[in-house]
Design a protein around this motif. Structure first.
Motif, PDB file in Angstrom:
ATOM      1  N   TRP A 157       0.835  -1.189   0.000  1.00  0.00           N
ATOM      2  CA  TRP A 157       0.000   0.000   0.000  1.00  0.00           C
ATOM      3  C   TRP A 157       0.876   1.248   0.000  1.00  0.00           C
ATOM      4  O   TRP A 157       1.981   1.244   0.495  1.00  0.00           O
ATOM      5  CB  TRP A 157      -0.879   0.017   1.245  1.00  0.00           C
ATOM      6  N   SER A 207      -5.721   4.288  -1.904  1.00  0.00           N
ATOM      7  CA  SER A 207      -6.478   3.045  -1.856  1.00  0.00           C
ATOM      8  C   SER A 207      -7.794   3.203  -2.611  1.00  0.00           C
ATOM      9  O   SER A 207      -8.499   4.180  -2.435  1.00  0.00           O
ATOM     10  CB  SER A 207      -6.768   2.668  -0.403  1.00  0.00           C
ATOM     11  N   PRO A 216      -4.598  -0.031   5.904  1.00  0.00           N
ATOM     12  CA  PRO A 216      -3.417  -0.514   5.198  1.00  0.00           C
ATOM     13  C   PRO A 216      -2.185  -0.456   6.080  1.00  0.00           C
ATOM     14  O   PRO A 216      -2.183   0.145   7.139  1.00  0.00           O
ATOM     15  CB  PRO A 216      -3.307   0.456   4.012  1.00  0.00           C
ATOM     16  N   SER A 250      -3.257  -4.773   6.518  1.00  0.00           N
ATOM     17  CA  SER A 250      -4.297  -4.148   5.707  1.00  0.00           C
ATOM     18  C   SER A 250      -5.686  -4.350   6.303  1.00  0.00           C
ATOM     19  O   SER A 250      -6.613  -3.626   5.969  1.00  0.00           O
ATOM     20  CB  SER A 250      -4.267  -4.702   4.281  1.00  0.00           C
TER      21      SER A 250
END
Length: 699
Positions: A44, A51, A90, A544
């Protein structure tokens, strides 16, 4: 005859999460993404807006200090559960101005995977490279005059071809005899059809040469004599091939997996053969001077290296004094438990290929699951139970019910799990897959996220299934068998040993698992080659999904250490131990394995409490799981009442055991059959001899 509806009614489990007061039906929860090697290198970004899920959050919810939840949880944000009840952030963890983000670069995070990937490629491609080197070195070298002539022919190729074409178009005087002087003169000039035919041949050859560039294996093993001669006739061509052959022969000669497969003596002979061929081609002085440092290092490693090869032979180990186990073994077809008779995939040479390639090439069947949730009232949590029934929704009284536990980072759609489920429902059995708490995109409301030493979730699932079986069948005739894979196998064996006589299962099969996980730290090859990938996948899943919870429990230093962890042992030490307040890594591992509290064979610990037939299947060439976790098989099977059965194959890999030349046809058939056939044998043994009393079992 039992119907699927009757079984579900007897099971009496909710279709939705019992402790989330919202309409969170199972259909709203997306399936976990399919496994891919690229997942290991996915990371990420630091910004929440990067995201995709961040774009879907309602603007009325203030989540500026947190990170976006999965799309299925967006409906819960009306009651502001963004920060506590359903957490999914994340791995880049931060909180407003008081950031506790782990200052770890992306390169630091994936560098263990990159090193392992490089090492893995060297190991996997070694046989192919050695075959190429041997083929080139065994080619008869050209004499100096032949090399000069070949070089001149290549330079004058165009001119020579032109001369040939000119000569072919000349008209030659006929040769006549006295008998045919009256015949017309015949000329040898190329016709239009012949020229067109040769043009087509030239065009086809050009196309073949172009395509051969993309067909590497065909190009390598084809009869391209001129290419080999050109490469080996150059001053550096033969020498480079010789150096590459020396390096890769030394590599396989010191790799435990190749040594176990082919023996060190055979691999040393290949190394000496390459040196001999180099002496004939390059001369004794050049070949020996080049080989000396490589060979000295290789043979020094052989002399001082602990290959850690298994000291016991593959085969079936069990206690013959246990009447139920002995009867079940006699009813168990030998063909179902045999693998090392040549049925494996011959071109998969080591446990590495038998482990990795099946996940890349096998087709995963689609399974129609009915999702139920198992409540855990003491924690206000619930775990997923995905249930599959035969297509006609009828179950005969002589069939079986299976409780399946998947691997470390999987769910009910894992390839080998889906393969087992598909085969069993087609045979008329019921299969229920328990998804590990927090995996498969399932929510965790509190702070007690998953760890693999927890057995209460398995206990709740087994109790619910056993209760339903007793209700739908008068005599409780449906046998309930547990099946676990990899980490699920470790948890299943631990539950069987921990529960003892109170175990709700009638039989259990663990595949590629472990009994004494404390011994896994001694498997250094697994730590350097395979564990970096598994560690990163698990870490990414946890961070995450439960980023805020992790941030609340771990300090920044602990978080940095867990992100930098290169192996599962390091990750267990830096993440699971501090998060769940275990005293140490030793404490965690002692609770994780069924033999975790083993002291001696006079004081074996909870493994002696096993009260049902427990089969542990393991391949001795497993590159992930260590054979040493089973200690001495001959002694282990006699612990307690002798209910533990161990089956070792020489080949098979980790959750692999491929079959045939084209393993994608049978997929994970051998694994699925070994689990179902043992459960069937136990079922037959129990029903044929009603006088058999399961040792250690409470009735």
């Amino acid at each position: 005859m039992i119907t699927a509806d009757a079984f579900l009614e007897a099971l009496n489990l909710p279709t939705e999460h019992p402790y989330i007061p919202y309409d969170a039906s199972a259909s709203d929860i997306p399936d976990a993404p399919e496994w891919s090697i690229t997942n290991y290198f996915y990371s990420w970004k630091d910004s929440p807006s990067s995201s995709p899920a961040a774009q879907d959050l309602p603007s009325s919810i203030d989540c500026s200090s947190t990170f976006p939840m999965p799309s299925w949880a967006a409906k819960f944000t009306s009651n502001n559960v963004c920060n506590s009840e359903v957490d999914s952030s994340p791995p880049a963890i931060a909180a407003g101005s008081n950031s506790t983000s782990a200052d770890v670069s992306f390169l630091e995070e994936i560098s263990p995977c990159l090193v392992a990937m490089f090492h893995m490629n060297l190991i996997l491609w070694a046989p192919v490279v050695l075959l190429i080197c041997l083929r080139r070195l065994t080619k008869k070298p050209l004499h100096r005059n032949q090399r000069r002539k070949t070089h001149a022919d290549r330079q004058d190729g165009g001119e020579s071809e032109t001369n040939k074409q000119t000569a072919s178009s000349k008209t030659f005087p006929p040769t006549t005899t006295r008998a045919d002087q009256h015949l017309p003169v015949t000329t040898y000039t190329k016709t239009t059809n012949q020229t067109a035919h040769e043009g087509k041949k030239a065009k086809a050859k050009a196309t073949q040469d172009t395509l051969s560039f993309f067909a590497f294996p065909t190009n390598v093993f084809s009869k391209a004599e001129s290419q080999d001669e050109a490469a080996m006739s150059s001053p550096t061509g033969g020498y480079f091939t010789y150096i590459v052959g020396l390096f890769f022969s030394a590599l396989v000669m010191t790799d435990p997996m190749y040594v176990f497969e082919f023996s060190q003596a055979a691999l040393a002979m290949i190394h000496l053969l390459i040196i001999t061929l180099g002496m004939k081609r390059l001369g004794a002085k050049v070949a020996l001077y080049t080989a000396l440092p490589v060979s000295v290092i290789a043979f020094y490693m052989i002399a001082h290296q602990d290959l850690n090869l298994p000291p016991f032979a593959p085969g079936l180990y069990y206690d013959e004094s246990n009447s139920l186990v002995t009867t079940a073994v006699s009813k168990w077809p030998i063909d179902k438990r045999t693998y090392d008779d040549g049925r494996g995939t011959p071109w998969m040479m080591t446990g590495d290929t038998r482990t990795g390639l099946p996940f890349m090439f096998y087709k995963i069947p689609d399974i129609d699951f009915q999702r139920r949730w198992i409540p855990l009232p003491d924690e206000k949590e619930a775990v997923i139970l995905d249930i599959a029934f035969p297509s006609n929704n009828f179950i005969e009284s002589n069939k079986r019910v299976y409780l399946v536990l998947h691997g470390i980072n999987g769910d009910s759609h894992e390839g080998y799990v889906a393969d087992f489920v598909d085969r069993q429902v087609r045979q008329g059995n019921i299969v229920a897959v328990m998804v590990t708490r927090g995996l498969g995109d399932s929510p965790i409301l509190g702070d007690n996220i998953l760890h693999f030493a927890r057995t209460k979730d398995v206990e709740a699932a087994a109790r619910a299934l056993k209760s339903a079986i007793r209700e739908v069948s008068d005599d409780g005739g449906l046998l309930l068998s547990g099946v676990g894979y990899s980490m699920g196998a470790i948890t299943l064996a631990n539950y069987v040993a921990t529960s003892g006589a109170q175990c709700d299962l009638d039989a259990a099969v663990t595949i590629s698992g472990a009994l004494d996980t404390r011994e896994q730290v001694n498997f250094l090859r697994s730590a350097s080659l395979w564990q970096p990938f598994i560690t990163k996948a698990l870490r990414d899943t946890l961070l995450s999904s439960f980023g805020n919870k992790i941030r609340s429990r771990l300090s920044q230093q602990q978080l940095q250490e867990s992100i930098k962890a290169a192996t599962l042992v390091d990750f267990d030490r830096t993440f699971f131990v501090p998060y769940h307040d275990f005293d140490s890594l030793e404490d965690y591992y002692s609770r994780l394995g069924a033999m975790g509290d083993f002291v001696s064979y006079d004081n074996p610990g909870r493994i002696a409490n096993v009260s049902i037939p427990l089969l542990c299947v393991h391949s001795l060439d497993d590159p992930v799981g260590y054979w040493g976790v089973y200690r001495d098989p001959e002694s282990v099977v006699h612990l307690g009442k002798g209910n533990t059965v161990l089956l070792f194959t020489k080949r098979g890999g980790h959750v692999g055991w491929p079959l045939g030349i084209n393993p994608s046809i049978e997929a994970w058939k051998w694994m699925s059959d070994i689990a179902s056939s043992f459960a069937e044998a136990v079922d037959i043994a129990r029903k044929e001899d009603s006088d058999i009393i399961i040792p250690g079992k409470t009735y």
